[in-house]
Motif scaffolding. Structure first.
Motif, PDB file in Angstrom:
ATOM      1  N   GLN A  65      13.781  55.159  70.598  1.00 50.07           N
ATOM      2  CA  GLN A  65      14.895  56.170  69.608  1.00 50.07           C
ATOM      3  C   GLN A  65      15.938  56.234  69.947  1.00 50.07           C
ATOM      4  N   HIS A  67      18.990  59.113  68.476  1.00 46.30           N
ATOM      5  CA  HIS A  67      19.419  60.110  67.670  1.00 46.30           C
ATOM      6  C   HIS A  67      20.786  60.387  67.689  1.00 46.30           C
ATOM      7  N   THR A  71      19.676  63.553  64.660  1.00 44.08           N
ATOM      8  CA  THR A  71      18.977  62.776  63.448  1.00 44.08           C
ATOM      9  C   THR A  71      18.583  61.373  64.006  1.00 44.08           C
ATOM     10  N   ASP A  72      17.266  61.077  63.857  1.00 44.81           N
ATOM     11  CA  ASP A  72      16.546  60.012  64.188  1.00 44.81           C
ATOM     12  C   ASP A  72      17.253  58.798  63.337  1.00 44.81           C
ATOM     13  N   LYS A  74      16.243  55.919  62.704  1.00 48.02           N
ATOM     14  CA  LYS A  74      15.339  55.513  62.114  1.00 48.02           C
ATOM     15  C   LYS A  74      15.032  56.004  60.581  1.00 48.02           C
ATOM     16  N   THR A  75      15.414  57.172  60.597  1.00 46.80           N
ATOM     17  CA  THR A  75      14.994  57.782  59.326  1.00 46.80           C
ATOM     18  C   THR A  75      16.219  57.556  58.157  1.00 46.80           C
ATOM     19  N   SER A  77      18.329  55.431  55.768  1.00 46.66           N
ATOM     20  CA  SER A  77      18.464  54.117  55.016  1.00 46.66           C
ATOM     21  C   SER A  77      19.610  53.309  54.979  1.00 46.66           C
TER      22      SER A  77
END
Length: 232
Positions: A65, A67, A71-72, A74-75, A77
């Motif tokens: 991951q 961050h 904020t990750d 991967k989340t 768009s």
């Protein structure tokens, strides 16, 4: 406790398959605080550029991951990812990636043009960063006619056009002579110490690395403990 501006957990990255498989990263974890200066040090093929590209959201890890300011990644768009990268990060690479037939100002303001900013504001903001880097008198010059040191300063100006919080630099003095390289280094460290920009540089130059607050050494895709992570 402040949230790190960048944090990575168990990053892996593999290229190829079978006998051609190459594990560029093998489980790298790190945290970088806002306003820090960090050198990622390693030989060619150690995984240092792969690590920087993943931290800068220019590439995705095979596992693990990243961050950004909590904020990750991967989340996010595609559109949100691009917006975050374009507003938070600036990039300075060893290869200048300038359009030699365009003016210095046009090269510097290109990120704003891509973002749809109007020509008047592009010129105002472009001239402001050129003034900051003592290049205003070169604004109308063709980029291809500049010296190596001037080109690298133009690249830095372009990286600053969106007022980034993090500046990534990949071997920023690799194509420059020693004296010119020192000038470019001083500019980068001034941005860090006097303007609060977090500075992350990938290098194999131990003299350059010694100027950073922290040094992270990478070998064969792994961070190694040398006892020299923090500057004296």
């Amino acid at each position: 406790m402040p949230v790190p501006i960048l944090a990575a957990q168990d990053l892996t990255k593999t290229y190829g398959r079978g006998p051609d498989r190459f594990d560029a990263l093998k489980g790298v974890s790190l945290e970088i605080d806002r306003g820090d200066s960090v050198a990622i040090v390693g030989k060619s093929g150690s995984g240092k550029s792969t690590l920087m590209h993943i931290l800068a959201l220019l590439d995705t890890p095979g596992g693990g991951q990243v961050h950004v300011d909590g904020t990750d990644a991967k989340t996010l768009s595609g559109r949100r990812l691009n917006a975050l990268r374009n507003t938070m990060f600036g990039f300075v690479f060893q290869q200048f990636f300038l359009n030699p037939g365009s003016s210095v100002l046009e090269n510097v303001a290109l990120p704003l043009k891509i973002a749809g900013v109007g020509s008047r504001e592009r010129r105002t903001r472009g001239m402001a960063v050129l003034e900051q880097l003592e290049l205003a008198d070169k604004a109308r010059n063709k980029a291809g006619n500049l010296s190596g040191g001037q080109k690298q300063r133009v690249v830095i100006a372009r990286a600053l056009i969106n007022s980034p919080q993090v500046l990534f630099a990949d071997e920023p003095t690799g194509n420059l002579d020693t004296a010119t390289g020192r000038i470019v280094e001083d500019i980068l460290f001034d941005l860090n110490s006097n303007h609060g920009i977090t500075l992350i540089t990938v290098t194999h130059d131990h003299d350059l690395a010694a100027r950073f607050n922290r040094r992270l050494y990478i070998r064969d895709g792994l961070l190694i403990n040398t006892g020299e992570e923090h500057a004296a």
